[in-house]
Design an enzyme around this catalytic site. Structure first.
Site, short mmCIF file in Angstrom:
data_model
loop_
_atom_site.label_atom_id
_atom_site.label_comp_id
_atom_site.label_asym_id
_atom_site.label_seq_id
_atom_site.Cartn_x
_atom_site.Cartn_y
_atom_site.Cartn_z
N CYS A 387 -1.02 -2.98 40.34
CA CYS A 387 -1.45 -2.12 39.23
C CYS A 387 -2.39 -1.01 39.72
O CYS A 387 -1.93 -0.03 40.28
CB CYS A 387 -2.05 -2.99 38.13
SG CYS A 387 -1.92 -2.19 36.52
N HIS A 516 2.09 -6.70 37.03
CA HIS A 516 1.31 -7.82 37.58
C HIS A 516 2.23 -8.99 37.92
O HIS A 516 2.37 -9.91 37.12
CB HIS A 516 0.25 -8.26 36.57
CG HIS A 516 -0.85 -7.28 36.39
ND1 HIS A 516 -1.95 -7.22 37.22
CD2 HIS A 516 -1.00 -6.28 35.50
CE1 HIS A 516 -2.74 -6.24 36.83
NE2 HIS A 516 -2.19 -5.65 35.79
N GLU A 518 1.72 -11.39 39.72
CA GLU A 518 0.97 -12.65 39.83
C GLU A 518 1.10 -13.52 38.58
O GLU A 518 0.99 -14.74 38.65
CB GLU A 518 -0.51 -12.39 40.15
CG GLU A 518 -1.34 -11.67 39.08
CD GLU A 518 -1.31 -10.15 39.20
OE1 GLU A 518 -0.35 -9.62 39.80
OE2 GLU A 518 -2.25 -9.50 38.71
N1 GLN Z 1 -7.00 1.05 35.21
C1 GLN Z 1 -5.61 1.19 35.43
C2 GLN Z 1 -4.86 1.51 34.15
O1 GLN Z 1 -5.35 1.28 33.08
C3 GLN Z 1 -5.03 -0.04 36.08
C4 GLN Z 1 -5.09 -1.25 35.21
C5 GLN Z 1 -4.87 -2.53 35.98
O2 GLN Z 1 -5.04 -2.57 37.19
N2 GLN Z 1 -4.53 -3.61 35.30
O3 GLN Z 1 -3.78 2.01 34.20
#
Ligand code: GLN
Length: 545
Positions: A387, A516, A518
């Site tokens: 992410c 994600h 994970e």
């Molecule tokens: N801050 C980034 C976004 O909002 C990544 C979010 C994250 O890593 N879950 O896009």
């Protein structure tokens, strides 16, 4: 018909009530029943989405897009099933529903009271979740510890259910027995007090799971039985500390927890099949060959425990993948901010087989993460970006390879000349109008994989669904410039043409994902991207310093 097992905590928090709940669920499933698990959190937040991980631990995201407590992740990992958003509630959510209903005249002019209307809404939600899962058993984890003001209405819901159908509800107290060093003896008194608190709420626990550093002896079991009104010593389950959470179901079964629960419900197990789980627990205990992985993050807050809680699914996913490849992962946490102060500190990164930059928000630690990513790219250290990790890999690449000086994500610098990571228009409106809770791109979205890429090879198929939680996206306007320099897009969301995966050619493993992975890793079914990352890490040499 669903039977309910309420799991409450006593004495102190943080003794593994979530893992205990997940383990009970797994055990009952092993006996041939359909089982689901529900988490109730006592806070006012409508969901976990707006909380800082150092406050609350990881925010877990379900397939259907709910931002919830990390225990839902434990349930998914132990049960090997997706848990839907119906299985999570907070005080805030319950009140919100009741208040909305009242505003819509849903109570037909009645006075709406805290009791019984709040517990009744809790019960309705439990029944709905159970029906949806067609559950023979629903395990209900009540957050917090008994005796605190916050969770009393949830205990009241349990009491009301038990009163209505006593044969359908079993209460389990997960308690803690300290061994004060100056006494050197395991003490039962705090647990006795916890049971009294439950009694004051009109509840008698049927079973006590006694957490402690070491197993309980017979005198202690007897004492708890007599003083806590427990039917038999066999209903006091010894739960000593274990090295791996995946040993917990095995340990509970040593004291025949499953059998005890069935006896309370006057039921017989349908079959007994925990062998796969037992073998797995034995296998991971015996692994000797290691692989050293570092997570470069920032949610340190109050020490290592907070950090490991902040990234629990990432840590578990690394373990699952390592175990699948017969390696015992050694995981370290590195604070990104130290690379901002001192570039030389980066050298420590070469002591690891692989580096992960996990999800995150905001500006703090970003420059340090960028330096860590640059180090991995240049020194061919296997790198997995999750992410924010992908977004920052794009920023680093734009700045240092494509010559876009000052490139950034608009999350950190709104006015950057090269907004290589930016927001979609609807997200812009959310931010401007401060509609923050529950408005990110959340839950499962499709991802089409490009032939001939590492990602495609890892998954072994063309189309996958992965879980998201972010507001920002890779800016498609810059893709051509990335491609020219061999940073390729290997996964795309076809509906909205959004970048999902990027990877670097000519590097042993340098891959970032907008989602994600994970969250979908399971102990005996590791996530393919983590597996490929660990495989590459296992093949990489650690330079000695
Ligand atoms: N801050 C980034 C976004 O909002 C990544 C979010 C994250 O890593 N879950 O896009």
């Amino acid at each position: 018909m669903t039977r309910y097992v309420f799991v409450c905590g006593g004495v102190v928090s943080g003794v593994g009530k979530g893992v205990a709940t997940a383990s009970i669920a797994r055990i009952l499933k092993g006996y041939g029943f359909r089982v689901t698990a529900v988490k109730i959190d006592p806070y006012i937040n409508v969901d976990a989405g707006t909380m800082n991980p150092t406050e609350h631990g990881e925010v877990f995201v379900t397939e259907d897009g709910k931002e919830c407590d990390q225990d839902i992740g434990n349930y998914e990992r132990f049960l090997g099933e997706n848990i839907p958003q119906d299985n999570y509630m907070t005080t805030g959510l319950v009140y919100q529903t009741v208040i909305d209903r009242e505003r819509n005249l849903g109570y037909g002019g009645k006075q709406v009271e805290v009791v019984p209307h709040i517990p009744l809404e809790v019960i309705a939600r439990l029944e709905r979740a159970s029906k949806k899962a067609k559950a023979d058993f629903t395990i209900v984890e009540v957050g917090g510890t008994v005796g605190e003001y916050q969770n009393i209405l949830f205990l009241e819901a349990g009491r009301m259910m038990h009163l209505k159908e006593p044969k359908n509800v079993v209460f389990i107290l997960v308690s803690y027995l300290p061994i004060p060093s100056m006494i050197g003896e395991m003490k039962t008194k705090p647990t006795q007090h916890a049971v009294r608190s439950m009694n004051a709420a009109g509840i008698q626990p049927d079973i006590i799971i006694a957490r402690s550093a070491v197993p309980l002896d017979e005198p202690r079991k007897r004492k708890l039985m007599l003083n806590c009104n427990i039917f038999s010593e066999r209903d006091v389950i010894s739960a000593p500390d274990v090295k791996s959470i995946y040993e917990v179901p095995v340990n509970f079964e040593k004291d025949k927890l499953g059998e005890r629960i069935f006896e309370k419900f006057e039921l017989r197990p349908r079959k007994r099949n925990l062998r796969g789980w037992y073998n797995f627990a034995r296998k991971i205990r015996r692994l000797r060959k290691t692989v050293k992985i570092a997570i470069v993050g920032k949610y340190f807050g109050t020490g290592d425990f907070t950090l490991s809680d902040s990234y629990i699914s990432v840590i578990e996913a690394v373990k699952h993948a390592g175990w699948g490849l017969n390696r015992a992962p050694e995981i370290s946490w590195l604070d990104a901010e130290k690379y901002e102060k001192n570039r030389r500190a980066l050298k420590e990164l070469s002591e690891y087989h692989g580096i992960i930059v996990p999800g995150g928000f905001g500006a703090r630690g970003v420059e340090g993460k960028l330096r860590a990513i640059e180090f991995c790219r240049k020194n061919k250290v296997p790198f997995l970006g999750l992410c924010y990790g992908l977004q920052l890999a794009a920023v680093e690449f734009a700045r240092n390879v494509c010559g876009m000086k000052g490139a950034h994500t608009t999350e950190v610098n709104e006015k950057t000349k090269y907004p290589v990571v930016h927001t979609m228009p609807e997200q812009l409106a959310n931010i401007r109008e401060r509609r923050i809770g529950g408005t990110m791109r959340l839950g499962a979205y499709g991802c089409e994989l490009k032939a001939g890429t590492l990602a495609r090879k890892a998954y072994g198929k063309q189309f996958v669904m992965e879980r998201h939680r972010h507001r920002y996206e890779i800016n498609n306007e810059y893709i051509q410039r990335f491609l020219k320099k061999d940073f390729v897009v290997s996964g795309v969301n076809p509906e909205r043409n959004l970048v999902e995966i990027m990877e670097l050619k000519g590097h042993p493993f340098f891959l970032g994902v907008q989602f994600h992975p994970e969250f979908k890793s399971r102990p005996m079914n590791p996530h393919p991207l983590f597996t490929e990352f660990i495989r590459a890490a296992g093949n990489s040499k650690i330079r000695s310093n």
